[in-house]
Write a protein that holds these residues in place. Structure first.
Motif, PDB file in Angstrom:
ATOM      1  N   SER B  14       4.396 -18.392  11.687  1.00 51.74           N
ATOM      2  CA  SER B  14       3.155 -19.160  11.830  1.00 51.74           C
ATOM      3  C   SER B  14       1.989 -18.270  12.221  1.00 51.74           C
ATOM      4  O   SER B  14       2.154 -17.323  12.993  1.00 51.74           O
ATOM      5  N   ARG B  15       0.842 -18.627  11.707  1.00 48.41           N
ATOM      6  CA  ARG B  15      -0.436 -17.955  12.006  1.00 48.41           C
ATOM      7  C   ARG B  15      -0.553 -16.601  11.331  1.00 48.41           C
ATOM      8  O   ARG B  15      -1.497 -15.860  11.589  1.00 48.41           O
ATOM      9  N   THR B 258       2.901 -24.151  10.905  1.00 51.56           N
ATOM     10  CA  THR B 258       4.101 -24.973  11.070  1.00 51.56           C
ATOM     11  C   THR B 258       3.681 -26.325  11.636  1.00 51.56           C
ATOM     12  O   THR B 258       2.830 -26.394  12.524  1.00 51.56           O
ATOM     13  N   VAL B 259       4.277 -27.387  11.097  1.00 48.50           N
ATOM     14  CA  VAL B 259       4.004 -28.728  11.611  1.00 48.50           C
ATOM     15  C   VAL B 259       4.683 -28.878  12.968  1.00 48.50           C
ATOM     16  O   VAL B 259       5.887 -28.628  13.099  1.00 48.50           O
ATOM     17  N   ILE B 260       3.898 -29.239  13.993  1.00 57.09           N
ATOM     18  CA  ILE B 260       4.499 -29.445  15.318  1.00 57.09           C
ATOM     19  C   ILE B 260       4.361 -30.886  15.784  1.00 57.09           C
ATOM     20  O   ILE B 260       4.953 -31.259  16.787  1.00 57.09           O
ATOM     21  N   GLY B 261       3.603 -31.716  15.050  1.00 55.92           N
ATOM     22  CA  GLY B 261       3.456 -33.106  15.446  1.00 55.92           C
ATOM     23  C   GLY B 261       3.312 -34.003  14.241  1.00 55.92           C
ATOM     24  O   GLY B 261       2.597 -33.659  13.296  1.00 55.92           O
ATOM     25  N   VAL B 268       0.030 -32.713  12.845  1.00 53.45           N
ATOM     26  CA  VAL B 268      -0.547 -31.671  13.691  1.00 53.45           C
ATOM     27  C   VAL B 268       0.156 -30.348  13.389  1.00 53.45           C
ATOM     28  O   VAL B 268       1.390 -30.278  13.385  1.00 53.45           O
ATOM     29  N   ASP B 270       0.344 -25.962  14.155  1.00 51.89           N
ATOM     30  CA  ASP B 270       0.242 -25.052  15.307  1.00 51.89           C
ATOM     31  C   ASP B 270      -0.847 -23.990  15.095  1.00 51.89           C
ATOM     32  O   ASP B 270      -0.735 -22.889  15.632  1.00 51.89           O
ATOM     33  N   SER B 309      -8.565 -27.891  17.442  1.00 54.62           N
ATOM     34  CA  SER B 309      -8.833 -27.322  18.760  1.00 54.62           C
ATOM     35  C   SER B 309      -8.308 -25.895  18.716  1.00 54.62           C
ATOM     36  O   SER B 309      -8.009 -25.389  17.639  1.00 54.62           O
ATOM     37  N   GLU B 310      -8.237 -25.245  19.859  1.00 52.25           N
ATOM     38  CA  GLU B 310      -8.030 -23.795  19.783  1.00 52.25           C
ATOM     39  C   GLU B 310      -6.717 -23.414  19.105  1.00 52.25           C
ATOM     40  O   GLU B 310      -6.679 -22.484  18.303  1.00 52.25           O
ATOM     41  N   GLU B 311      -5.654 -24.135  19.440  1.00 57.93           N
ATOM     42  CA  GLU B 311      -4.346 -23.786  18.865  1.00 57.93           C
ATOM     43  C   GLU B 311      -3.674 -24.988  18.197  1.00 57.93           C
ATOM     44  O   GLU B 311      -2.449 -25.013  18.035  1.00 57.93           O
ATOM     45  N   HIS B 312      -4.440 -25.986  17.835  1.00 57.77           N
ATOM     46  CA  HIS B 312      -3.932 -27.139  17.099  1.00 57.77           C
ATOM     47  C   HIS B 312      -4.870 -27.414  15.928  1.00 57.77           C
ATOM     48  O   HIS B 312      -6.083 -27.267  16.051  1.00 57.77           O
ATOM     49  N   VAL B 314      -5.465 -30.787  13.319  1.00 58.08           N
ATOM     50  CA  VAL B 314      -5.080 -32.191  13.158  1.00 58.08           C
ATOM     51  C   VAL B 314      -5.564 -32.709  11.810  1.00 58.08           C
ATOM     52  O   VAL B 314      -6.766 -32.676  11.516  1.00 58.08           O
ATOM     53  N   GLY B 326       8.490 -29.005  12.094  1.00 57.48           N
ATOM     54  CA  GLY B 326       9.191 -27.773  11.754  1.00 57.48           C
ATOM     55  C   GLY B 326       8.918 -27.301  10.337  1.00 57.48           C
ATOM     56  O   GLY B 326       9.192 -26.150  10.006  1.00 57.48           O
TER      57      GLY B 326
END
Lengths: 373, 373
Positions: B14-15, B258-261, B268, B270, B309-312, B314, B326
């Motif tokens: 990721s990233r 990567t999808v975290i939410g 959401v 990452d 936001s900084e690390e999310h 949406v 995941g």
């Protein structure tokens, strides 16, 4: 701005980040006092710096909060743990790198979905503390703030994982239209968290963790709250000023710039979005106008950056602010956190010591993680 | 997006920034062809990478363009000069570091004010080429586009400094409402530059340098133009797609997420503004909606990032796009340049070679400059 602050900034080259150390230390002490009996776990995303984290611990912080696994590892390697990872992590490689620390109690994970639990359970071989994220109104991550939703998720936690408590982030307070609105958001958050904590207690000591700089600086009642996780409070910025939770004299971070263009009603500096970011504040706040304030050396009024391109900042000129090409200026950014992330280092003034922020590139940090170092 | 592009991206964490090498090379060849007999001096601000600059030179570029002195020095040290410094520089330390290169013809400086000339003259001991910046409508830097203004500034250039020509940047084309509007901006730029060049010729061979990716990709008539300085064309992004000068299949850079939410109508990831920047495009364009497109692995339609936001990040969920926590995704950013600036490195796919972008932190680069290294 008081001209007794940022002493010596004029000697720093353009695009340097400077931190006024007395203001930083005052901000840290102020938050410790506001926390009362609650433990302070500062979110290091604001500075990403072991040096500032060390000062936070020295001021009384109990632990640290991180969003990224590589930042958590950097803080642990600097001896600055324990750490709460405030964002769910599902990558097996990253979880594997953190797990030895988690199993000795030095990392707590955040979850809001059974898939997060499953990802951690697949790696864990011993006890690991999990905090359940509660959505108190930002509508980003977190379960609905109901007892039923919390009970259902807690029931899905298998041994040896442990339900350790709940955490929330009232980031929507950045959208608060007034100090009163911010206080109401903070009061609502605390009430939700208090009720959930009473209804679904943890297996051991219950963690009830909240944290956003605006609500905390506005004077949040922390009754029943065990921890706070503010980040921005250490440095502050024009967003905090716009929200009314700080004054310009509380801002501990600024960026050095040089005037490279004057004329046609404009003042142009050599500092743009690749230094200041293009943030207009956090979470859709309307507390700021423009992209930051430019304080020319000796001026008593600021110029507002009306637009940024990557390496230029453009302000309207002002009849009371004299300005020449080559003159230096201090810029107060809208949002301190992305500026520190963009900068490679910062200088603590007046001592003049330069410290690395984000000591390695994110890519190098990730590669180290993948290799288990 | 064609699923034959970015081959192997799913294996990157990721990233990570990934670059589709065939697309990159096609973009470079396309611009060389569009340039006709004009020399191509790519602006390296888009990638900051010696590796990509080397590919640009191999594709036929004559020189490079930089905004920052430290980036110019990095390119010169990599053997990739000559370099045009497209932004006026007035810092004596930085001018001193560049001057030996300038006096052997490897650096050309940009000026739009007598103060810029004075700063360079104070350091120079031999011949140095100066290009005069013309404001063709962006209203950031540059003299008014009149013969009188150009003559006046040229008259202020003392020997051994040399007036070498003129340069412009039609960055306001990013605000063009249609392809037609972009073409009109490009045509107006070329007309202005052609007339000024004819009226105020240089002492030697006249440089007439223009360059913005939208006008050049929209098909700018380059008659009488000797050089172009596009930057973004190498990688491209959703802004270029929104402007109609590129398609998604021309975008050579993406970010792995990567999808975290998942839930409550939201997806959401990452990856937030500390990776993607919060740019809505360049120079106030309204060509993009949201903060980038999320392409889940295997999906045939994108999700648009509604907020960062900084690390999310949406996005709204979409009934046709299945999504699990995941799952990996490729993000197409609004603006490639700040993303490369934020990232520490990128991977060229399909070969999988990772190269450093911005090989040292800006602070370290500046300290090296200050020490004359």
């Amino acid at each position: 701005m008081q001209n007794t602050r940022f002493t010596g900034w004029q000697a720093r080259p353009s695009r340097s980040i400077v931190i006024d150390t007395p203001t930083l230390d005052r901000n840290l002490a102020h938050m410790q006092a506001a926390a009362g009996s609650a433990a302070v776990w500062p979110h290091i995303k604001t500075h990403k710096s072991p040096e500032i984290a060390r000062r936070q611990r020295a001021a009384g912080a109990t632990g640290l909060t991180c969003a990224l696994p590589e930042e958590a590892l950097a803080m642990l390697h600097a001896g600055l743990g324990p750490v709460t990872l405030a964002r769910p992590e599902v990558d097996p490689n990253q979880l594997r790198a953190l797990m030895p620390h988690a199993q000795r109690g030095a990392v707590r994970f955040t979850i809001d979905h059974p898939a997060h639990i499953a990802a951690i359970a697949a790696i864990a071989s011993g006890p690991v503390d999990l905090l359940v994220k509660i959505d108190v109104g930002l509508h980003r991550m977190g379960i609905a703030p109901t007892i039923a939703a919390l009970q259902a998720l807690v029931a899905a936690i298998p041994s040896p994982l442990r339900y350790a408590g709940i955490l929330s982030h009232a980031g929507h307070s950045y959208g608060g239209a007034s100090l009163d609105a911010i206080r109401q958001i903070g009061a609502a958050e605390v009430e939700v968290m208090r009720n959930l904590a009473a209804a679904v207690p943890a297996q051991g000591e219950m963690v009830v963790s909240i944290g956003a700089t605006p609500t905390l600086l506005a004077g949040q009642d922390l009754h029943s709250i065990t921890e706070i996780r503010p980040g921005n409070y250490a440095l502050l910025d024009m967003t905090a000023v716009g929200l009314g939770v700080a004054t310009r004299d509380d801002i501990a971070m600024a960026v050095v710039a040089t005037v490279i263009g004057v004329g046609a009603g404009r003042v142009v500096i050599d500092t743009g979005s690749k230094v200041l970011s293009s943030d207009r504040g956090a979470h859709g706040t309307s507390a700021v106008t423009g992209y930051g304030e430019v304080w020319l050396d000796g001026a008593t009024a600021p110029l507002t950056l009306q637009r940024l391109s990557e390496e230029h900042g453009v302000a309207d000129s002002h009849p009371d602010v004299a300005c020449d090409i080559g003159q230096k200026a201090l810029v107060l950014p809208n949002h301190a956190c992305p500026v520190m992330n963009l900068g490679g280092a910062f200088t603590l003034l007046p001592a003049g010591q330069t410290h690395l922020a984000r000591p390695t590139s994110p890519e190098i940090a990730r590669q180290r993680m993948m290799n288990g170092r």
